[in-house]
Design a protein around this motif. Structure first.
Motif, short mmCIF file in Angstrom:
data_model
loop_
_atom_site.label_atom_id
_atom_site.label_comp_id
_atom_site.label_asym_id
_atom_site.label_seq_id
_atom_site.Cartn_x
_atom_site.Cartn_y
_atom_site.Cartn_z
N SER A 133 87.75 46.37 44.45
CA SER A 133 88.54 45.15 44.29
C SER A 133 87.68 43.89 44.44
CB SER A 133 89.71 45.13 45.26
OG SER A 133 89.22 45.13 46.57
N THR A 134 86.51 44.02 45.05
CA THR A 134 85.65 42.84 45.17
C THR A 134 85.06 42.44 43.80
OG1 THR A 134 83.72 44.16 45.73
CG2 THR A 134 85.02 43.30 47.58
N TYR A 135 85.21 43.33 42.82
CA TYR A 135 84.68 43.02 41.47
C TYR A 135 85.77 42.55 40.51
CZ TYR A 135 80.43 45.23 43.09
OH TYR A 135 79.29 45.54 43.79
N TYR A 136 86.98 42.38 41.01
CA TYR A 136 88.08 42.00 40.13
C TYR A 136 87.99 40.55 39.63
CZ TYR A 136 90.81 46.16 41.61
OH TYR A 136 91.25 47.42 41.85
N ARG A 137 87.38 39.70 40.44
CA ARG A 137 87.41 38.25 40.15
C ARG A 137 86.78 37.89 38.80
NH1 ARG A 137 86.08 34.59 45.06
NH2 ARG A 137 87.93 35.75 45.65
N GLY A 138 87.39 36.89 38.16
CA GLY A 138 86.81 36.35 36.92
C GLY A 138 87.10 37.18 35.68
N ALA A 139 88.10 38.05 35.77
CA ALA A 139 88.42 38.88 34.60
C ALA A 139 89.22 38.09 33.58
CB ALA A 139 89.21 40.11 35.03
N GLN A 140 88.89 38.28 32.32
CA GLN A 140 89.72 37.68 31.25
C GLN A 140 90.71 38.71 30.72
OE1 GLN A 140 87.22 35.89 28.24
NE2 GLN A 140 87.10 34.06 29.47
N THR A 141 90.37 39.97 30.94
CA THR A 141 91.25 41.05 30.50
C THR A 141 91.40 42.07 31.63
OG1 THR A 141 90.36 40.80 28.26
CG2 THR A 141 91.60 42.82 28.71
N VAL A 142 92.65 42.48 31.86
CA VAL A 142 92.90 43.56 32.82
C VAL A 142 93.50 44.73 32.04
CG1 VAL A 142 94.18 44.29 34.86
CG2 VAL A 142 93.28 41.97 34.75
N ILE A 143 92.83 45.87 32.12
CA ILE A 143 93.35 47.07 31.45
C ILE A 143 93.86 48.01 32.55
CG2 ILE A 143 92.77 49.07 30.02
CD1 ILE A 143 90.58 47.39 28.70
#
Ligand SMILES: Nc1nc2c(ncn2[C@@H]2O[C@H](COP(=O)(O)OP(=O)(O)OP(=O)(O)O)[C@@H](O)[C@H]2O)c(=O)[nH]1
Ligand SMILES: [Mg+2]
Length: 273
Positions: A133-143
């Motif tokens: 979850s620490t890598y979730y930030r800054g996503a433009q797309t969530v699959i």
């Protein structure tokens, strides 16, 4: 003395089978981010006139989340060519849980403009969730991925989305709900789960897809759609930003980068450089 070469100048050309000239269509018109048949006209025009600003240098972040063993890693590998799809036995026995996160880059060319997706493959196992979850930030797309043969994995998708959105700005994120392993579901069984999946997609404002990483059914179509919609959103945002600027301002800003650098240095006295 060392010289730095811009990475843009050393990249090989985009693969021929990653060139997108037409807008790929949605999987189901009942649950689509939009159902238009073509890219927005102003996006096409901007690309033709090379008015896409920084979009051609962008790497768009995509995060892939969902329960363990639903097929997130296989989905990404199926696109990037890391799995031998024709070897079914190897496919079934090769489950290796993702530990934390992993990422792959996939380069596209959309309407003549280079555009890259950075695909973040996260772990579904509970014990790795806090690292991932620490890598979730800054996503433009969530699959959000679920297994069409596993109702529980579908019922957990809202929780996965909620966790992903804690780190992201909902107005800037495009969401996809993806059912995997379609190859091992019977048409009747699939029809049942599809009904629920489409309903959830509508509730969470996601675009719904069903596919098989084993046979490759809809895999390329899906990622082309993701790349195209992310690209379109980026160009529209760029056009909105430059609405008050004149064409060519980006070039002027770049040519003045020494001053910008000095200004940004002043603002961040604690920067580690
Ligand atoms: N039949 C079939 N099997 C699949 C498909 N996709 C994945 N699998 C199998 O499902 C298992 C899990 O796949 P992974 O891609 O490793 O699952 P994951 O979601 O990455 O799992 P975690 O990393 O633990 O979160 C593997 O044994 C795959 O071979 C598919 O489309 N069809
Ligand atoms: Mg995995």
């Amino acid at each position: 003395m060392s010289y730095r070469v811009s990475s843009m100048s050393v990249l090989p050309p985009v693969r021929k089978d990653r060139i997108i000239a037409e807008l790929p269509q949605c999987f189901s018109t009942d649950a689509a981010l939009h159902t238009k048949t073509d890219f927005a006209k102003k996006v096409r025009t901007a690309c033709q006139e090379q008015r896409t600003g920084t979009v051609g240098f962008k790497i768009s972040k995509v995060i892939v989340v969902g329960d363990l063993a639903v097929g997130k890693t296989c989905l990404i590998n199926s696109l990037t060519g890391l799995t031998l799809r024709f070897c079914k036995d190897a496919f079934d026995k090769n489950y290796k849980a993702t530990i934390g996160v992993d990422f792959e880059m996939e380069r596209f060319e959309v309407l003549g403009v280079p555009f890259s997706l950075q695909l973040w493959d996260t772990a579904g196992q509970e014990r790795f969730k806090c690292i991932a979850s620490t890598y979730y930030r800054g996503a433009q797309t969530v699959i959000i991925v679920f297994d069409v043969n596993d109702v529980a994995s579908l019922s957990h998708t809202k929780q996965w989305l909620e966790d992903a959105m804690k780190e992201n700005d909902p107005t800037n994120v495009q969401i996809f709900l993806v059912g995997t392993k379609k190859d091992i579901s019977s048409p009747a069984q699939y029809a049942l789960i599809e009904k629920d999946a489409i309903q959830i997609s509508q509730e969470i404002k996601a675009e719904y897809w069903a596919l098989s990483s084993l046979t490759g059914e809809n895999v390329k179509e899906f990622f082309f759609r993701v790349a195209s919609l992310a690209f379109e959103a980026n160009v529209l945002a760029e056009l909105e930003k430059s609405g008050t600027r004149q064409i060519g301002d980006v070039i002027r800003i770049n040519s003045n980068s020494n001053n910008l650098y000095a200004a940004s240095k002043k603002k961040q006295p604690n920067c580690c450089q």
